[in-house]
Design an enzyme around this catalytic site. Structure first.
Site, PDB file in Angstrom:
ATOM      1  N   ASN A   1       0.812  -1.219   0.000  1.00  0.00           N
ATOM      2  CA  ASN A   1       0.000   0.000   0.000  1.00  0.00           C
ATOM      3  C   ASN A   1       0.844   1.267   0.000  1.00  0.00           C
ATOM      4  O   ASN A   1       0.665   2.141  -0.846  1.00  0.00           O
ATOM      5  CB  ASN A   1      -0.928  -0.004   1.218  1.00  0.00           C
ATOM      6  CG  ASN A   1      -2.161  -0.867   0.984  1.00  0.00           C
ATOM      7  OD1 ASN A   1      -2.555  -1.082  -0.170  1.00  0.00           O
ATOM      8  ND2 ASN A   1      -2.753  -1.361   2.048  1.00  0.00           N
ATOM      9  N   VAL A   2       1.751   1.365   0.946  1.00  0.00           N
ATOM     10  CA  VAL A   2       2.538   2.597   1.043  1.00  0.00           C
ATOM     11  C   VAL A   2       3.503   2.716  -0.142  1.00  0.00           C
ATOM     12  O   VAL A   2       3.599   3.770  -0.775  1.00  0.00           O
ATOM     13  CB  VAL A   2       3.323   2.662   2.375  1.00  0.00           C
ATOM     14  CG1 VAL A   2       4.188   3.918   2.418  1.00  0.00           C
ATOM     15  CG2 VAL A   2       2.371   2.639   3.564  1.00  0.00           C
TER      16      VAL A   2
ATOM     17  N   ASP B   1       9.633  -5.859  -4.983  1.00  0.00           N
ATOM     18  CA  ASP B   1       8.787  -6.600  -4.040  1.00  0.00           C
ATOM     19  C   ASP B   1       8.897  -8.091  -4.317  1.00  0.00           C
ATOM     20  O   ASP B   1       9.399  -8.495  -5.381  1.00  0.00           O
ATOM     21  CB  ASP B   1       7.318  -6.135  -4.130  1.00  0.00           C
ATOM     22  CG  ASP B   1       6.552  -6.346  -2.815  1.00  0.00           C
ATOM     23  OD1 ASP B   1       6.743  -7.395  -2.152  1.00  0.00           O
ATOM     24  OD2 ASP B   1       5.761  -5.460  -2.447  1.00  0.00           O
TER      25      ASP B   1
ATOM     26  N   ARG C   1       0.330  -2.622  10.587  1.00  0.00           N
ATOM     27  CA  ARG C   1      -0.498  -2.939  11.747  1.00  0.00           C
ATOM     28  C   ARG C   1      -1.888  -3.384  11.311  1.00  0.00           C
ATOM     29  O   ARG C   1      -2.397  -2.953  10.287  1.00  0.00           O
ATOM     30  CB  ARG C   1      -0.673  -1.684  12.615  1.00  0.00           C
ATOM     31  CG  ARG C   1       0.517  -1.371  13.436  1.00  0.00           C
ATOM     32  CD  ARG C   1       0.135  -0.420  14.548  1.00  0.00           C
ATOM     33  NE  ARG C   1      -0.098   0.940  14.067  1.00  0.00           N
ATOM     34  CZ  ARG C   1      -0.605   1.897  14.821  1.00  0.00           C
ATOM     35  NH1 ARG C   1      -0.978   1.634  16.065  1.00  0.00           N
ATOM     36  NH2 ARG C   1      -0.775   3.116  14.353  1.00  0.00           N
TER      37      ARG C   1
ATOM     38  N   ARG D   1      -1.201  15.356   9.900  1.00  0.00           N
ATOM     39  CA  ARG D   1      -2.431  14.997  10.626  1.00  0.00           C
ATOM     40  C   ARG D   1      -2.819  16.108  11.589  1.00  0.00           C
ATOM     41  O   ARG D   1      -3.969  16.546  11.636  1.00  0.00           O
ATOM     42  CB  ARG D   1      -2.228  13.684  11.387  1.00  0.00           C
ATOM     43  CG  ARG D   1      -2.214  12.494  10.446  1.00  0.00           C
ATOM     44  CD  ARG D   1      -1.963  11.170  11.137  1.00  0.00           C
ATOM     45  NE  ARG D   1      -2.152  10.082  10.184  1.00  0.00           N
ATOM     46  CZ  ARG D   1      -1.494   8.926  10.209  1.00  0.00           C
ATOM     47  NH1 ARG D   1      -0.612   8.686  11.168  1.00  0.00           N
ATOM     48  NH2 ARG D   1      -1.720   7.998   9.294  1.00  0.00           N
TER      49      ARG D   1
ATOM     50  N   HIS E   1       7.535   8.069  16.886  1.00  0.00           N
ATOM     51  CA  HIS E   1       6.291   7.871  16.137  1.00  0.00           C
ATOM     52  C   HIS E   1       5.421   6.872  16.888  1.00  0.00           C
ATOM     53  O   HIS E   1       5.257   5.734  16.486  1.00  0.00           O
ATOM     54  CB  HIS E   1       6.634   7.359  14.739  1.00  0.00           C
ATOM     55  CG  HIS E   1       5.444   7.226  13.834  1.00  0.00           C
ATOM     56  ND1 HIS E   1       4.558   8.241  13.607  1.00  0.00           N
ATOM     57  CD2 HIS E   1       5.006   6.186  13.070  1.00  0.00           C
ATOM     58  CE1 HIS E   1       3.628   7.842  12.746  1.00  0.00           C
ATOM     59  NE2 HIS E   1       3.882   6.589  12.415  1.00  0.00           N
TER      60      HIS E   1
HETATM   61  N1  APR Z   1      11.240  -8.136   0.678  1.00  0.00           N
HETATM   62  C1  APR Z   1      10.623  -7.192  -0.043  1.00  0.00           C
HETATM   63  N2  APR Z   1       9.349  -6.825   0.150  1.00  0.00           N
HETATM   64  C2  APR Z   1       8.678  -7.453   1.114  1.00  0.00           C
HETATM   65  C3  APR Z   1       9.254  -8.453   1.917  1.00  0.00           C
HETATM   66  C4  APR Z   1      10.606  -8.784   1.659  1.00  0.00           C
HETATM   67  N3  APR Z   1      11.237  -9.724   2.371  1.00  0.00           N
HETATM   68  N4  APR Z   1       8.333  -8.887   2.790  1.00  0.00           N
HETATM   69  C5  APR Z   1       7.214  -8.203   2.556  1.00  0.00           C
HETATM   70  N5  APR Z   1       7.399  -7.337   1.541  1.00  0.00           N
HETATM   71  C6  APR Z   1       6.421  -6.464   0.914  1.00  0.00           C
HETATM   72  C7  APR Z   1       5.060  -7.134   0.830  1.00  0.00           C
HETATM   73  O1  APR Z   1       5.012  -8.055  -0.235  1.00  0.00           O
HETATM   74  C8  APR Z   1       4.142  -5.945   0.624  1.00  0.00           C
HETATM   75  O2  APR Z   1       3.910  -5.660  -0.737  1.00  0.00           O
HETATM   76  O3  APR Z   1       6.188  -5.288   1.685  1.00  0.00           O
HETATM   77  C9  APR Z   1       4.920  -4.778   1.282  1.00  0.00           C
HETATM   78  C10 APR Z   1       4.212  -4.211   2.479  1.00  0.00           C
HETATM   79  O4  APR Z   1       3.022  -3.669   2.030  1.00  0.00           O
HETATM   80  P1  APR Z   1       1.666  -3.744   2.860  1.00  0.00           P
HETATM   81  O5  APR Z   1       1.519  -5.070   3.464  1.00  0.00           O
HETATM   82  O6  APR Z   1       0.591  -3.215   1.985  1.00  0.00           O
HETATM   83  O7  APR Z   1       1.940  -2.732   4.064  1.00  0.00           O
HETATM   84  P2  APR Z   1       1.943  -1.127   3.999  1.00  0.00           P
HETATM   85  O8  APR Z   1       0.650  -0.625   4.469  1.00  0.00           O
HETATM   86  O9  APR Z   1       2.466  -0.673   2.692  1.00  0.00           O
HETATM   87  O10 APR Z   1       2.996  -0.797   5.136  1.00  0.00           O
HETATM   88  C11 APR Z   1       4.370  -1.101   4.970  1.00  0.00           C
HETATM   89  O11 APR Z   1       5.148   0.757   6.245  1.00  0.00           O
HETATM   90  O12 APR Z   1       3.873   2.330   7.339  1.00  0.00           O
HETATM   91  C12 APR Z   1       4.614   1.168   7.483  1.00  0.00           C
HETATM   92  O13 APR Z   1       3.541   0.052   9.345  1.00  0.00           O
HETATM   93  C13 APR Z   1       3.746   0.031   7.960  1.00  0.00           C
HETATM   94  O14 APR Z   1       5.537  -1.467   8.430  1.00  0.00           O
HETATM   95  C14 APR Z   1       4.527  -1.142   7.507  1.00  0.00           C
HETATM   96  C15 APR Z   1       5.138  -0.657   6.191  1.00  0.00           C
END
Ligand code: APR
Length: 331
Positions: free
Chosen positions: A13-14, A34, A96, A165, A189
């Site tokens: 997402n981020v 990814d 989270r 925010r 944070h």
């Molecule tokens: N290597 C590369 N990418 C990875 C790995 C890895 N070993 N493990 C997980 N990922 C990728 C996932 O496949 C996923 O696409 O990290 C991404 C995380 O995305 P989301 O699950 O959508 O989480 P998101 O909301 O983007 O948050 C990511 O940022 O704000 C912080 O708390 C949040 O720790 C979290 C991070």
């Protein structure tokens, strides 16, 4: 002029929204990394699809920046394309879910980041690194230690988001454009982050002269739990505002515009307002430019703000012991 290269590791997402917003600015070329995902018994490569989608969006609106997606393995294969990166943004890891604290993510996210840091060291040793993965202050510290880069080149994103925010809530309350609202949120944070009320102002008028005390504490509380509010509503953590906050930091570095933005940075008890923070990464206002963190901006705090700041730093430090132990176990 050649565009700088920003690599976004973790295109969830981020990461995806960061890549999209960066691409829309047309300022930089974007590379996304990814892992693959199981879809039934098929392995698919969402990151390549997301990159194509963003690239085609750019074409549709006449922007010619490059966007590329790379599938990597959790063990660290496939990171060669980090070569030539100017800025790395790390958003890989777990977000989270309702009922979780940012610290609940520590273990798993630290293992993911340790693999990624090895690859950054190998392929992008001159890059500036922006850490987004939570718990962000601890992760920034871990990344700083694992990379061994100059402290000016590693920073965590949190304060820009928390301040956005806070300013959003103030704007709504005082009915003034957020553009004319000035406020910084510093510290860790977490729920103990420190909105600096004494220097917050609306068009130059001190915030504390515009709102009653109870209203102010309400806005502070809502800001401190601003992430949780969204997690509870959406079932996962925010991404538009985090992504936009990352873009502000990237743009400041790429254009060398010397903006002052609150970022989580490595502090070692420097003389000035933040001397209590020693061997810890925590949010303070800094000047960002092409060298990364070019200056720490000292903002005088009122005694009660300093007390909050001290508590916030302490709470980050408590969890830092766990990180230290994990780092030692690894080396
Ligand atoms: N290597 C590369 N990418 C990875 C790995 C890895 N070993 N493990 C997980 N990922 C990728 C996932 O496949 C996923 O696409 O990290 C991404 C995380 O995305 P989301 O699950 O959508 O989480 P998101 O909301 O983007 O948050 C990511 O940022 O704000 C912080 O708390 C949040 O720790 C979290 C991070």
């Amino acid at each position: 002029k050649m565009r700088k290269v920003v690599s976004v590791i973790g295109a969830g997402n981020v990461g995806e929204h960061t890549a999209g917003l960066l691409a829309l600015r047309g300022l930089v070329n974007v590379r996304m990394f990814d892992i693959p995902r199981k879809d039934g018994d098929k392995l698919i490569e969402p990151v390549k699809g997301k990159a194509l989608d963003i690239k085609q969006m750019l074409t549709a609106i006449d922007i010619d920046a490059k966007v590329e997606g790379y599938t990597v393995s959790p063990e660290g294969e496939g990171y060669e394309a980090l070569d030539g990166t100017d800025i790395v943004v790390i958003t890989a890891g777990f977000p989270r879910r309702p009922g979780m604290s940012r610290e609940d993510l520590l273990d798993k996210n630290l293992s993911i980041l340790s693999v990624i840091c090895e690859k950054i060291k190998k392929y992008a040793k001159d890059a500036i690194v922006i850490v987004v993965t939570n718990p962000v202050d601890l992760m920034t510290y871990a990344v700083y230690k694992m990379l061994g880069f100059d402290k000016r080149k590693v920073m965590g994103m949190a304060g820009v988001l928390d301040s956005a925010r806070f300013k959003t809530f103030i704007s709504k309350e005082v009915k003034v454009s957020p553009k004319d609202i000035h406020a910084y949120v510093i510290g860790g944070h977490g729920d103990e982050m420190v909105p600096l009320i004494s220097i917050s102002n609306v068009g130059g008028i001190p915030l504390k002269d515009m709102l009653p005390k109870e209203k102010l504490s309400e806005l502070i509380k809502r800001t401190q739990f601003g992430g949780g509010e969204i997690v509870d509503l959406m079932g996962t953590s925010a991404y538009w505002a985090p992504a936009a906050s990352i873009v502000e930091m990237v743009e400041a570095i790429v254009t060398d515009n010397k903006r002052i933005l609150p970022c989580s940075v490595y502090l070692e008890g420097e003389e000035g307002e933040y001397y209590e923070a020693q061997n810890v990464c925590v949010g303070v206002p800094v000047k960002l430019g092409s060298c990364g963190v070019e200056e720490i901006i000292n903002i005088p705090m009122l005694p009660e703000e300093r007390e909050m700041w001290r508590r916030s730093v302490e709470s980050v430090k408590r969890n830092l012991k766990v990180v230290e132990d994990m780092l030692h176990a690894r080396s």
